[in-house]
Scaffold this active site. Structure first.
Site, mmCIF file in Angstrom:
data_model
loop_
_atom_site.group_PDB
_atom_site.id
_atom_site.type_symbol
_atom_site.label_atom_id
_atom_site.label_comp_id
_atom_site.label_asym_id
_atom_site.label_seq_id
_atom_site.Cartn_x
_atom_site.Cartn_y
_atom_site.Cartn_z
ATOM 1 C CG ASP A 13 -1.824 -1.220 1.270
ATOM 2 O OD1 ASP A 13 -2.271 -1.664 0.209
ATOM 3 O OD2 ASP A 13 -2.022 -1.750 2.377
ATOM 4 C CE LYS A 16 3.222 -2.373 -4.453
ATOM 5 N NZ LYS A 16 2.889 -2.103 -3.059
ATOM 6 N N GLY A 40 -4.234 -4.315 -4.491
ATOM 7 C CA GLY A 40 -5.221 -3.334 -4.960
ATOM 8 C C GLY A 40 -4.464 -2.087 -5.341
ATOM 9 C CG HIS A 41 -1.417 -2.134 -7.626
ATOM 10 N ND1 HIS A 41 -0.633 -2.943 -8.405
ATOM 11 C CD2 HIS A 41 -1.030 -2.381 -6.351
ATOM 12 C CE1 HIS A 41 0.183 -3.641 -7.621
ATOM 13 N NE2 HIS A 41 -0.040 -3.314 -6.378
ATOM 14 C CD GLN A 224 0.755 -8.786 -2.385
ATOM 15 O OE1 GLN A 224 1.530 -9.447 -3.051
ATOM 16 N NE2 GLN A 224 -0.469 -8.557 -2.771
#
Ligand code: IMP
Length: 429
Positions: A13, A16, A40-41, A224
């Site tokens: 988080d 990225k 979750g990007h 991650q």
């Protein structure tokens, strides 16, 4: 050797997605090498928010080849949902998505196994995202996993599924008293997915190597973060893959000589979701302030993220493990307005001061942070695009981090939007 890896330097988080979105403009291909839809990007373009879980963030640029590498574990149902959601918002995937035929699949029984195991562990639970990631990697390593290529061949798939279910159904019953999965039901569901996905499946390693040999830029997108890496993170409170840069080669089928640089993504403070030790965690008003101002709620599960000050011991570990050539600092604007900013420079472990990040969670649990206090700044950094336009103390904060880590801040993100970014160094030139 034009491959650049972007990897998280903390517990995930770090932001990225936004950096990958920027760097993707200069890349021919963007590739994911590990993890799955636990990621979750988030990318914000013209005030429109996109959250990607499996498809590389490069898909938001037209004509980029987006690769899901062999090291990723894929839930095909989630992948199809993500493809449909993009299509509904006018993003044409066309021929741009390439899925490695060797990538392992997350099967419905993986989620059942994980949920049973997590509830059994009670307070000691890892606090996973519940996506079946760990059990899918367990089957991969135990050589009884099901790969993307398997579901394209009905006879082979049925055989492999039969063998997997023979074992897993017994496990579910004996260990957890959980219901069994029906072979035909799973078979039909997954052959349906295969029909939809087959045109995107191919020899991803071969195609990526060809692009690299032709001198094309390949951007490698980590998911991650280093401290969640199965080998180098706060084990056992980690994810089940090599999230650090080392995983990029095996997870894509390219050699280390192809890597031009590794950019670590560092949030201006620290966050963590799920269980496990977190030495600089703030369980007070200051932590709540960071969580609310930073919108620190999981992009995948919506869980509130635990928040704390920047941890140089952990970051220094990330510099070494990844061989970082530079870093990108994100969410600097969240620190605007603070009188002082604390930074952890060492740990006190059983009365002894150390600068070494301990390799296991039970030792990390006993580490107390040793803080230094830096001056904050009152001016807003939100949306600033030039280093020189930042308040003096914000620049000092960045220089202090650069000095401690021994690498430069190549990029500084000052807001959610694509253009709220300071670029000090172009990594693909
Ligand atoms: P899993 O990856 O779902 O097995 O979860 C293992 C640990 O990694 C848990 O603490 C999760 O909260 C954490 N985790 C997994 N994916 C992410 C992510 O994308 N960002 C932050 N934490 C994550």
């Amino acid at each position: 050797m034009p491959a650049l890896i972007v990897a998280g330097a903390q517990w995930g988080d770090e932001g990225k997605g936004k950096l990958v979105d920027y760097l993707a403009m200069q890349a021919h291909a963007v590739a994911r090498y590990q993890g799955g839809h636990n990621a979750g990007h988030t990318v914000v373009i013209n005030n429109e928010k996109f959250i990607l879980h499996l498809i590389p963030s490069g898909i938001l640029h037209e004509g980029k080849l987006c690769v899901i590498g062999n090291g990723v574990v894929i839930d095909p149902e989630c992948l199809i949902e993500e493809m449909d959601a993009l299509l509904n918002r006018g993003i044409n995937i066309g021929e741009n998505l390439l899925i490695s035929e060797n990538a392992h699949l997350i099967m419905p029984y993986h989620m059942a196994l994980e949920s049973a195991s997590e509830s059994r562990m009670g307070k000691k639970a890892i606090g996973t995202t519940g996506r079946g990631i760990g059990p899918a990697y367990m089957d991969k390593m135990a050589r009884c996993g099901i790969r993307m290529s398997d579901i394209l061949n009905a006879a082979l798939f049925r055989e492999r599924l039969r063998a997997a279910l023979e074992k897993t159904n017994r496990l579910l019953d004996v260990l957890y008293g959980a219901p069994a999965f029906d072979l035909e039901e799973v078979f039909d569901k997954y052959t349906g997915f295969a029909e939809r996905l087959k045109k995107h499946v191919g020899n991803a390693g071969f195609i990526l190597n060809k692009a690299l040999r032709e001198g094309k830029n390949v951007l490698i997108e980590g998911a991650q973060g280093t401290l969640l890496d199965i080998d180098h993170g706060s084990y056992p409170y980690v994810t089940s893959s090599n999230a650090s840069a080392g995983g990029a080669c095996t997870g894509l089928g390219i050699g280390p000589t192809m890597i031009k640089g590794v950019m670590g993504v560092v949030k201006a403070y620290t966050t963590r979701v799920g269980g496990g030790p977190f030495p600089t965690e703030l369980e007070d008003k200051q932590g709540e302030y960071l969580r609310e101002k930073g919108g620190e709620y999981g992009a995948t599960t919506g869980r509130p993220r635990r928040c704390g000050w920047l941890d140089i011991v952990a970051l220094d570990h990330a510099v070494r493990v990844n061989g970082l050539s530079g870093f990108a600092l994100t969410k600097l604007d969240i620190l605007d307005g603070l009188d002082t900013i604390k930074v952890c420079t060492a740990y006190r472990l059983d009365g002894v001061v150390t600068r070494e990040f301990p390799p296991d969670a039970s030792t990390l649990e006993r580490c107390e942070p040793v803080y230094e206090e830096l001056k904050g700044w009152k001016e807003s950094t939100s949306g600033v695009k030039k280093l020189g336009d930042l308040p003096a103390n914000a620049r000092k904060y960045i220089e202090w981090i650069e000095d401690r880590l021994g690498i430069g801040a190549d990029m500084i993100s000052t807001g959610q939007r694509r253009d709220e970014l300071i670029v000090n160094k172009e990594n693909f030139h």
